[in-house]
Design a protein around this motif. Structure first.
Motif, PDB file in Angstrom:
ATOM      1  N   VAL A 213       3.017  -1.445   4.111  1.00 29.78           N
ATOM      2  CA  VAL A 213       2.964  -0.053   3.665  1.00 29.78           C
ATOM      3  C   VAL A 213       4.310   0.369   3.087  1.00 29.78           C
ATOM      4  O   VAL A 213       5.364   0.092   3.656  1.00 29.78           O
ATOM      5  CB  VAL A 213       2.583   0.883   4.827  1.00 29.78           C
ATOM      6  CG1 VAL A 213       2.710   2.349   4.405  1.00 29.78           C
ATOM      7  CG2 VAL A 213       1.161   0.590   5.292  1.00 29.78           C
ATOM      8  N   GLU A 214       4.244   1.018   1.938  1.00 28.79           N
ATOM      9  CA  GLU A 214       5.431   1.627   1.322  1.00 28.79           C
ATOM     10  C   GLU A 214       5.243   3.134   1.381  1.00 28.79           C
ATOM     11  O   GLU A 214       4.297   3.665   0.806  1.00 28.79           O
ATOM     12  CB  GLU A 214       5.587   1.165  -0.121  1.00 28.79           C
ATOM     13  CG  GLU A 214       6.718   1.867  -0.866  1.00 28.79           C
ATOM     14  CD  GLU A 214       6.722   1.574  -2.352  1.00 28.79           C
ATOM     15  OE1 GLU A 214       7.464   2.256  -3.093  1.00 28.79           O
ATOM     16  OE2 GLU A 214       5.959   0.685  -2.783  1.00 28.79           O
ATOM     17  N   PHE A 215       6.138   3.827   2.077  1.00 22.16           N
ATOM     18  CA  PHE A 215       6.020   5.272   2.230  1.00 22.16           C
ATOM     19  C   PHE A 215       6.786   6.008   1.133  1.00 22.16           C
ATOM     20  O   PHE A 215       7.892   5.630   0.769  1.00 22.16           O
ATOM     21  CB  PHE A 215       6.547   5.721   3.597  1.00 22.16           C
ATOM     22  CG  PHE A 215       5.722   5.253   4.755  1.00 22.16           C
ATOM     23  CD1 PHE A 215       6.077   4.120   5.466  1.00 22.16           C
ATOM     24  CD2 PHE A 215       4.586   5.947   5.132  1.00 22.16           C
ATOM     25  CE1 PHE A 215       5.319   3.684   6.531  1.00 22.16           C
ATOM     26  CE2 PHE A 215       3.814   5.525   6.195  1.00 22.16           C
ATOM     27  CZ  PHE A 215       4.177   4.388   6.900  1.00 22.16           C
ATOM     28  N   VAL A 216       6.153   7.070   0.642  1.00 22.84           N
ATOM     29  CA  VAL A 216       6.793   7.971  -0.312  1.00 22.84           C
ATOM     30  C   VAL A 216       6.793   9.354   0.328  1.00 22.84           C
ATOM     31  O   VAL A 216       5.741   9.964   0.512  1.00 22.84           O
ATOM     32  CB  VAL A 216       6.043   8.013  -1.657  1.00 22.84           C
ATOM     33  CG1 VAL A 216       6.767   8.936  -2.628  1.00 22.84           C
ATOM     34  CG2 VAL A 216       5.896   6.623  -2.243  1.00 22.84           C
ATOM     35  N   GLU A 217       7.966   9.851   0.697  1.00 21.41           N
ATOM     36  CA  GLU A 217       8.070  11.127   1.403  1.00 21.41           C
ATOM     37  C   GLU A 217       8.295  12.269   0.416  1.00 21.41           C
ATOM     38  O   GLU A 217       9.124  12.166  -0.488  1.00 21.41           O
ATOM     39  CB  GLU A 217       9.207  11.092   2.413  1.00 21.41           C
ATOM     40  CG  GLU A 217       9.012  10.057   3.505  1.00 21.41           C
ATOM     41  CD  GLU A 217      10.087  10.136   4.577  1.00 21.41           C
ATOM     42  OE1 GLU A 217      10.522   9.066   5.023  1.00 21.41           O
ATOM     43  OE2 GLU A 217      10.500  11.266   4.946  1.00 21.41           O
TER      44      GLU A 217
ATOM     45  N   LEU B 134       2.907  16.673  -6.540  1.00 26.26           N
ATOM     46  CA  LEU B 134       2.243  16.654  -7.842  1.00 26.26           C
ATOM     47  C   LEU B 134       2.907  15.668  -8.792  1.00 26.26           C
ATOM     48  O   LEU B 134       2.232  14.925  -9.510  1.00 26.26           O
ATOM     49  CB  LEU B 134       2.240  18.064  -8.449  1.00 26.26           C
ATOM     50  CG  LEU B 134       1.467  19.145  -7.689  1.00 26.26           C
ATOM     51  CD1 LEU B 134       1.612  20.487  -8.387  1.00 26.26           C
ATOM     52  CD2 LEU B 134      -0.005  18.763  -7.569  1.00 26.26           C
ATOM     53  N   LYS B 135       4.231  15.659  -8.797  1.00 21.27           N
ATOM     54  CA  LYS B 135       4.967  14.760  -9.688  1.00 21.27           C
ATOM     55  C   LYS B 135       4.688  13.301  -9.327  1.00 21.27           C
ATOM     56  O   LYS B 135       4.481  12.456 -10.210  1.00 21.27           O
ATOM     57  CB  LYS B 135       6.466  15.048  -9.592  1.00 21.27           C
ATOM     58  CG  LYS B 135       7.315  14.192 -10.516  1.00 21.27           C
ATOM     59  CD  LYS B 135       8.787  14.574 -10.420  1.00 21.27           C
ATOM     60  CE  LYS B 135       9.636  13.710 -11.346  1.00 21.27           C
ATOM     61  NZ  LYS B 135      11.090  14.091 -11.274  1.00 21.27           N
ATOM     62  N   THR B 136       4.657  12.993  -8.030  1.00 19.96           N
ATOM     63  CA  THR B 136       4.418  11.617  -7.582  1.00 19.96           C
ATOM     64  C   THR B 136       3.009  11.166  -7.922  1.00 19.96           C
ATOM     65  O   THR B 136       2.791  10.046  -8.398  1.00 19.96           O
ATOM     66  CB  THR B 136       4.651  11.502  -6.068  1.00 19.96           C
ATOM     67  OG1 THR B 136       5.986  11.924  -5.752  1.00 19.96           O
ATOM     68  CG2 THR B 136       4.461  10.073  -5.596  1.00 19.96           C
ATOM     69  N   LEU B 137       2.035  12.038  -7.707  1.00 15.39           N
ATOM     70  CA  LEU B 137       0.656  11.675  -7.991  1.00 15.39           C
ATOM     71  C   LEU B 137       0.403  11.546  -9.491  1.00 15.39           C
ATOM     72  O   LEU B 137      -0.394  10.706  -9.925  1.00 15.39           O
ATOM     73  CB  LEU B 137      -0.295  12.697  -7.375  1.00 15.39           C
ATOM     74  CG  LEU B 137      -0.381  12.673  -5.847  1.00 15.39           C
ATOM     75  CD1 LEU B 137      -1.310  13.777  -5.342  1.00 15.39           C
ATOM     76  CD2 LEU B 137      -0.846  11.324  -5.346  1.00 15.39           C
ATOM     77  N   ASP B 138       1.063  12.370 -10.269  1.00 20.29           N
ATOM     78  CA  ASP B 138       0.934  12.264 -11.726  1.00 20.29           C
ATOM     79  C   ASP B 138       1.451  10.913 -12.228  1.00 20.29           C
ATOM     80  O   ASP B 138       0.930  10.365 -13.205  1.00 20.29           O
ATOM     81  CB  ASP B 138       1.701  13.395 -12.422  1.00 20.29           C
ATOM     82  CG  ASP B 138       0.949  14.722 -12.366  1.00 20.29           C
ATOM     83  OD1 ASP B 138      -0.277  14.693 -12.142  1.00 20.29           O
ATOM     84  OD2 ASP B 138       1.587  15.771 -12.539  1.00 20.29           O
ATOM     85  N   ALA B 139       2.465  10.378 -11.547  1.00 16.09           N
ATOM     86  CA  ALA B 139       3.030   9.090 -11.942  1.00 16.09           C
ATOM     87  C   ALA B 139       2.096   7.935 -11.588  1.00 16.09           C
ATOM     88  O   ALA B 139       2.190   6.857 -12.170  1.00 16.09           O
ATOM     89  CB  ALA B 139       4.386   8.879 -11.268  1.00 16.09           C
ATOM     90  N   GLY B 140       1.184   8.168 -10.645  1.00 20.70           N
ATOM     91  CA  GLY B 140       0.212   7.148 -10.275  1.00 20.70           C
ATOM     92  C   GLY B 140       0.742   6.152  -9.261  1.00 20.70           C
ATOM     93  O   GLY B 140       1.917   6.183  -8.871  1.00 20.70           O
ATOM     94  N   GLY B 141      -0.147   5.252  -8.811  1.00 17.50           N
ATOM     95  CA  GLY B 141       0.257   4.192  -7.899  1.00 17.50           C
ATOM     96  C   GLY B 141       0.185   4.527  -6.427  1.00 17.50           C
ATOM     97  O   GLY B 141       0.572   3.713  -5.587  1.00 17.50           O
ATOM     98  N   VAL B 142      -0.319   5.718  -6.084  1.00 18.45           N
ATOM     99  CA  VAL B 142      -0.441   6.110  -4.671  1.00 18.45           C
ATOM    100  C   VAL B 142      -1.833   5.750  -4.174  1.00 18.45           C
ATOM    101  O   VAL B 142      -2.827   6.003  -4.852  1.00 18.45           O
ATOM    102  CB  VAL B 142      -0.175   7.622  -4.494  1.00 18.45           C
ATOM    103  CG1 VAL B 142      -0.437   8.046  -3.053  1.00 18.45           C
ATOM    104  CG2 VAL B 142       1.254   7.957  -4.902  1.00 18.45           C
TER     105      VAL B 142
ATOM    106  N   VAL C 167       0.871  -1.164   0.000  1.00 14.71           N
ATOM    107  CA  VAL C 167       0.000   0.000   0.000  1.00 14.71           C
ATOM    108  C   VAL C 167       0.915   1.223   0.000  1.00 14.71           C
ATOM    109  O   VAL C 167       1.719   1.401   0.926  1.00 14.71           O
ATOM    110  CB  VAL C 167      -0.914   0.022   1.243  1.00 14.71           C
ATOM    111  CG1 VAL C 167      -1.705   1.324   1.295  1.00 14.71           C
ATOM    112  CG2 VAL C 167      -1.862  -1.165   1.239  1.00 14.71           C
ATOM    113  N   ARG C 168       0.819   2.050  -1.023  1.00 16.12           N
ATOM    114  CA  ARG C 168       1.710   3.210  -1.135  1.00 16.12           C
ATOM    115  C   ARG C 168       1.075   4.425  -0.471  1.00 16.12           C
ATOM    116  O   ARG C 168      -0.020   4.853  -0.844  1.00 16.12           O
ATOM    117  CB  ARG C 168       2.039   3.521  -2.588  1.00 16.12           C
ATOM    118  CG  ARG C 168       2.771   2.399  -3.313  1.00 16.12           C
ATOM    119  CD  ARG C 168       3.268   2.875  -4.661  1.00 16.12           C
ATOM    120  NE  ARG C 168       4.419   3.750  -4.524  1.00 16.12           N
ATOM    121  CZ  ARG C 168       4.742   4.729  -5.382  1.00 16.12           C
ATOM    122  NH1 ARG C 168       3.961   4.955  -6.420  1.00 16.12           N
ATOM    123  NH2 ARG C 168       5.798   5.461  -5.193  1.00 16.12           N
TER     124      ARG C 168
END
Length: 203
Positions: free
Chosen positions: A103-107, A115-123, A73-74
């Motif tokens: 859980v996989e955390f993305v800080e 914005l860049k992370t969400l645009d890439a998807g998978g969250v 879960v990201r």
């Protein structure tokens, strides 16, 4: 032709040496083969499917099986304060619920990174610090809901309990006030993760 049998101890039949050799070879393969170990693990995880269930229980079990197919879960954690990000990670932990994948955390320390992370998807879940500077999590939450297609559920960290109305304005899905309560943080994250996974295909 079936396996040949010899007379064993106390009148019980026993397999011949050729059968013993085949069995030892099969056992040796199972020990060496990663595929065999994986298959055994999968078998254990779905063993409960042999038990008859009601329609409601079957639906719940199917959702649990879909979740188990996911690797993780990201969870995106946004705050300009590293200590805040650490508290969030430690409060939630790697496995906050046994029915969810790890859980996989993305800080993210800046809104541009968010914005860049969400645009890439998978969250699957977004946690925003409402006290972050220069871009606060409240305004960012509202922006994400407007701009991100099928935006993941958002958990907002608010300055005070009285700021709950600001969380409503920001269109966040849940809010946890400071000082952070690890139990409340974990519960909110698990609930949002379950909600997200229920509507998303496994990946």
């Amino acid at each position: 032709m079936g396996p040949r049998w010899n007379q064993g101890v106390a009148g019980h039949p026993r397999p011949t040496a050729s059968v013993d050799i085949r069995r030892r070879a099969a056992t040796s393969w199972a020990v060496r083969s990663p595929t065999a170990r994986t298959s055994s693990h999968i078998h254990e995880s779905i063993l409960c499917e042999d038990i008859p269930m009601s329609a409601e229980a079957t639906s719940s079990h199917a959702g649990s099986s879909a979740r188990s197919d996911r690797r993780s879960v990201r969870v995106l954690v946004y705050s300009d304060d590293r200590n805040t990000r650490d508290k969030v990670r430690f409060g939630i932990g790697k496995r906050p619920d046994r029915d969810l994948p790890p859980v996989e955390f993305v800080e993210c320390a800046t809104y541009q990174a968010v914005l860049k992370t969400l645009d890439a998807g998978g969250v699957d879940v977004v946690i925003l610090d409402g006290e972050a500077v220069p871009t606060g999590g409240m305004g960012l939450s509202r922006q994400l809901k407007d701009e991100i297609f099928r935006c993941p559920p958002i958990l907002l960290l608010t300055g005070r309990t009285q700021d709950a109305w600001l969380a409503t304005w920001s269109r966040a899905d849940a809010a946890v006030p400071y000082p952070l309560d690890p139990l409340a943080l974990c519960r909110a994250t698990v609930e949002l993760a379950r909600r997200r996974l229920a509507t998303q295909p496994a990946h």
